[in-house]
Write a protein that holds these residues in place. Structure first.
Motif, PDB file in Angstrom:
ATOM      1  N   LEU A  20     -35.628 -17.823   3.119  1.00 52.07           N
ATOM      2  CA  LEU A  20     -35.377 -18.293   1.604  1.00 52.07           C
ATOM      3  C   LEU A  20     -34.559 -18.682   0.904  1.00 52.07           C
ATOM      4  CD1 LEU A  20     -38.348 -15.900  -0.451  1.00 52.07           C
ATOM      5  CD2 LEU A  20     -38.428 -18.368  -0.131  1.00 52.07           C
ATOM      6  N   LEU A  23     -33.615 -22.099   2.408  1.00 54.19           N
ATOM      7  CA  LEU A  23     -34.379 -23.019   1.836  1.00 54.19           C
ATOM      8  C   LEU A  23     -34.166 -23.251   0.061  1.00 54.19           C
ATOM      9  CD1 LEU A  23     -37.812 -22.436   3.613  1.00 54.19           C
ATOM     10  CD2 LEU A  23     -36.287 -24.439   3.952  1.00 54.19           C
ATOM     11  N   PHE A  24     -33.657 -22.073  -0.601  1.00 58.81           N
ATOM     12  CA  PHE A  24     -33.199 -22.480  -1.805  1.00 58.81           C
ATOM     13  C   PHE A  24     -31.862 -23.291  -1.837  1.00 58.81           C
ATOM     14  CE2 PHE A  24     -34.724 -17.907  -3.399  1.00 58.81           C
ATOM     15  CZ  PHE A  24     -35.799 -18.352  -3.775  1.00 58.81           C
ATOM     16  N   LEU A  57     -45.240 -19.621   0.088  1.00 66.67           N
ATOM     17  CA  LEU A  57     -44.050 -19.973  -0.250  1.00 66.67           C
ATOM     18  C   LEU A  57     -43.430 -21.250   0.225  1.00 66.67           C
ATOM     19  CD1 LEU A  57     -42.792 -16.294   0.149  1.00 66.67           C
ATOM     20  CD2 LEU A  57     -43.132 -17.510  -2.211  1.00 66.67           C
ATOM     21  N   VAL A  58     -43.718 -21.499   1.495  1.00 70.18           N
ATOM     22  CA  VAL A  58     -43.269 -22.634   2.252  1.00 70.18           C
ATOM     23  C   VAL A  58     -44.354 -23.740   2.589  1.00 70.18           C
ATOM     24  CG1 VAL A  58     -41.200 -21.526   2.819  1.00 70.18           C
ATOM     25  CG2 VAL A  58     -43.170 -21.503   4.325  1.00 70.18           C
ATOM     26  N   TYR A  69     -39.816 -27.508   7.302  1.00 75.93           N
ATOM     27  CA  TYR A  69     -40.262 -26.600   6.387  1.00 75.93           C
ATOM     28  C   TYR A  69     -39.462 -26.652   5.029  1.00 75.93           C
ATOM     29  CZ  TYR A  69     -43.225 -24.021   9.492  1.00 75.93           C
ATOM     30  OH  TYR A  69     -44.157 -23.698  10.488  1.00 75.93           O
ATOM     31  N   SER A  70     -39.981 -26.640   4.003  1.00 75.35           N
ATOM     32  CA  SER A  70     -39.500 -26.571   2.712  1.00 75.35           C
ATOM     33  C   SER A  70     -40.397 -25.626   1.722  1.00 75.35           C
ATOM     34  CB  SER A  70     -39.477 -28.033   1.851  1.00 75.35           C
ATOM     35  OG  SER A  70     -40.803 -28.427   1.872  1.00 75.35           O
ATOM     36  N   LEU A  71     -39.512 -25.089   0.426  1.00 76.58           N
ATOM     37  CA  LEU A  71     -40.146 -24.504  -0.462  1.00 76.58           C
ATOM     38  C   LEU A  71     -41.331 -25.134  -0.921  1.00 76.58           C
ATOM     39  CD1 LEU A  71     -37.197 -22.883  -2.264  1.00 76.58           C
ATOM     40  CD2 LEU A  71     -38.619 -21.768  -0.641  1.00 76.58           C
ATOM     41  N   SER A  72     -42.383 -24.410  -1.202  1.00 79.00           N
ATOM     42  CA  SER A  72     -43.793 -24.913  -1.905  1.00 79.00           C
ATOM     43  C   SER A  72     -43.446 -25.400  -3.115  1.00 79.00           C
ATOM     44  CB  SER A  72     -44.874 -23.792  -1.730  1.00 79.00           C
ATOM     45  OG  SER A  72     -46.265 -24.441  -2.457  1.00 79.00           O
ATOM     46  N   ARG A  80     -43.483 -17.554  -9.341  1.00 78.84           N
ATOM     47  CA  ARG A  80     -42.379 -18.470  -9.727  1.00 78.84           C
ATOM     48  C   ARG A  80     -41.304 -17.753 -10.320  1.00 78.84           C
ATOM     49  NH1 ARG A  80     -41.682 -24.304 -10.524  1.00 78.84           N
ATOM     50  NH2 ARG A  80     -43.702 -24.539  -9.529  1.00 78.84           N
ATOM     51  N   LEU A  83     -39.490 -15.682  -7.951  1.00 73.54           N
ATOM     52  CA  LEU A  83     -38.484 -16.416  -6.911  1.00 73.54           C
ATOM     53  C   LEU A  83     -37.316 -16.862  -7.680  1.00 73.54           C
ATOM     54  CD1 LEU A  83     -41.213 -18.205  -4.945  1.00 73.54           C
ATOM     55  CD2 LEU A  83     -39.594 -16.516  -4.023  1.00 73.54           C
ATOM     56  N   ARG A  87     -33.671 -15.921  -6.560  1.00 72.56           N
ATOM     57  CA  ARG A  87     -32.675 -16.795  -6.250  1.00 72.56           C
ATOM     58  C   ARG A  87     -31.179 -16.492  -6.688  1.00 72.56           C
ATOM     59  NH1 ARG A  87     -33.153 -23.489  -6.363  1.00 72.56           N
ATOM     60  NH2 ARG A  87     -31.131 -23.917  -5.592  1.00 72.56           N
TER      61      ARG A  87
END
Length: 142
Positions: A20, A23-24, A57-58, A69-72, A80, A83, A87
């Protein structure tokens, strides 16, 4: 309540928290990028990403036989907010800088053609089993 409990269960794994965090800080990564940054096998990276995908999540994007892959963007409500808090908190964690540094070193190595070897990044079939080796030095499987 079950969905909230499942959300927190997904976040209870250190490797998934690191994914995560990566990807953030990066819009999109292939599995070999995650493998290289975290020093985990393809099967472990894929297992964590599938768990995260099932939790919403992704998301993944396929390009030929490769997945990225990326964050959804579809995360809403409590998830939300959690997350966003996660972060900020991960950004203050002592290991966060090192994890991003490891990814940056991996990406530089990959760009020079020294990473993402056929043994590390292989395309898979729709069922997830490996069926061919990658021949190019760039890109990555899932």
């Amino acid at each position: 309540m079950r969905d909230v409990a499942q959300f927190f269960k997904v976040l209870s794994d250190e490797a998934r928290l690191k994914i995560l965090w990566l990807l953030f800080n990066h819009l999109e990564l292939c599995v070999c990028d995650i493998m290289g940054a975290l020093g985990i096998t393809q099967s472990k990276a894929s297992r964590h990403l599938i768990t995260m995908k099932h939790a919403g999540l992704v998301t993944d994007r396929r390009e030929a036989t490769w997945s990225y892959y990326s964050l959804s963007a579809d995360v809403a409500g409590l998830e939300r907010a959690m997350l966003a808090t996660l972060r900020r908190s991960l950004g203050e964690h002592a290991g966060a800088t090192g994890t991003l540094r490891d990814l940056q070193m991996w990406l530089q190595k990959k760009e020079r053609g020294g990473a993402c070897e056929p043994k590390a990044c292989r395309p898979t079939s729709a069922r997830g089993s490996t069926n061919r080796k990658r021949t190019s030095g760039k890109g990555g499987r899932r």
